[in-house]
Scaffold this motif. Sequence first.
Motif, short mmCIF file in Angstrom:
data_model
loop_
_atom_site.label_atom_id
_atom_site.label_comp_id
_atom_site.label_asym_id
_atom_site.label_seq_id
_atom_site.Cartn_x
_atom_site.Cartn_y
_atom_site.Cartn_z
N ALA A 217 -10.05 -62.01 74.88
CA ALA A 217 -10.77 -63.20 75.35
C ALA A 217 -10.61 -63.33 76.86
O ALA A 217 -9.50 -63.28 77.38
N LYS A 218 -11.73 -63.51 77.55
CA LYS A 218 -11.73 -63.73 79.00
C LYS A 218 -12.51 -65.02 79.28
O LYS A 218 -13.68 -65.12 78.88
N THR A 219 -11.90 -65.97 79.95
CA THR A 219 -12.48 -67.30 80.10
C THR A 219 -12.68 -67.67 81.56
O THR A 219 -11.83 -67.39 82.41
N THR A 220 -13.81 -68.33 81.85
CA THR A 220 -14.08 -68.84 83.19
C THR A 220 -14.82 -70.17 83.09
O THR A 220 -15.58 -70.40 82.15
N LYS A 221 -14.59 -71.02 84.09
CA LYS A 221 -15.36 -72.26 84.19
C LYS A 221 -16.73 -72.00 84.80
O LYS A 221 -17.61 -72.85 84.75
N TYR A 222 -16.91 -70.83 85.40
CA TYR A 222 -18.11 -70.53 86.16
C TYR A 222 -19.18 -69.87 85.27
O TYR A 222 -19.11 -69.91 84.06
N GLY A 223 -20.17 -69.27 85.89
CA GLY A 223 -21.35 -68.82 85.18
C GLY A 223 -21.20 -67.50 84.45
O GLY A 223 -20.18 -66.81 84.53
N LYS A 224 -22.26 -67.15 83.77
CA LYS A 224 -22.30 -65.98 82.90
C LYS A 224 -22.05 -64.68 83.65
O LYS A 224 -21.50 -63.72 83.10
N ASN A 225 -22.46 -64.61 84.89
CA ASN A 225 -22.36 -63.38 85.67
C ASN A 225 -21.06 -63.26 86.46
O ASN A 225 -20.91 -62.33 87.26
N THR A 226 -20.13 -64.20 86.26
CA THR A 226 -18.85 -64.13 86.95
C THR A 226 -18.07 -62.91 86.46
O THR A 226 -17.89 -62.73 85.26
N PRO A 227 -17.59 -62.05 87.36
CA PRO A 227 -16.84 -60.88 86.92
C PRO A 227 -15.51 -61.28 86.29
O PRO A 227 -14.97 -62.35 86.57
N PHE A 228 -14.99 -60.43 85.42
CA PHE A 228 -13.68 -60.67 84.83
C PHE A 228 -12.76 -59.50 85.15
O PHE A 228 -13.20 -58.47 85.67
#
Length: 282
Positions: A217-228
């Motif tokens: 699982a990789k989580t971000t508050k930002y948009g769909k295209n944010t790199p992980f």
Amino acid sequence: MTNNWSDFEVEVAVEDYFNMLRLELSGQKYNKTEHRRALIEQLNNRTNGSIELKHQNISAVLIEMGIPYIDGYKPRFNYQRSLLPLAITDYLEKNPEIQLLFEKDSVFIPAVPKVEDFLAALEQPPAPIDRKESSIAEPKIIYNPGGVNYLEREARNQLLGDAGEQFVINFERARLIRAGRDSLADQIEQISITIGPSAGYDIRSFEDNGAERFIEAKTTKYGKNTPFFVTPNELRFSQKNSSRYYLYRIFKFRDTPRLFALQGNLEERCILAPSEYMARTA
């Protein structure tokens, strides 16, 4: 209409973008159309489409700098590499206080959003980025003049990661219960807690037929295209267990969490770029 944007046009577009980004990261509402109408009066007969593209180009530069971007402007990498990064760097150097906003937001942990239908959060992965759009085959690395990669800092936030894993566990439970496999839903295990990072993945779930499903699982508050960011251990695990491995990318976790899944070897599903190096004296 001229094709190339002048220095002045790029500067005012960059300033307008950051004005919107400030509002977005501060939780304030704004109207993109109104911003575009005000901006177009300062430009040389530019169309709405060309302004949209320029804002998307700015998103691409910010991602490469490790800075949050406006989710409504999907990154496009076919930007003026001789002009746009310099204009953005110049703005950041003249407005150093904005780095405090990036810093505050990168460590902010939102309350876990309430979700009525977890399965409705699933959508398709973003379309692959066409790096051939770039006018330069081997673009130079672009750095944030503030010296911080805020996207990486957010990705390392353990509390955010834990919240995202709980979201995935709830999603998996809903998926298995809908498939009539309640007993399997009760056996889902948060491996990141029971074993730890050495396992190479976060959550052990199941397919409808009872086969194991390994989830990172990789989580971000930002948009769909944010790199992980992926560790060497996670990459190796995905390679050895490609048929049963899934990466779940949770995004927009601030208020309306969404997710997409990538199945298989991450080296085949993603563009991998080194973010740091181990060095010894020569």
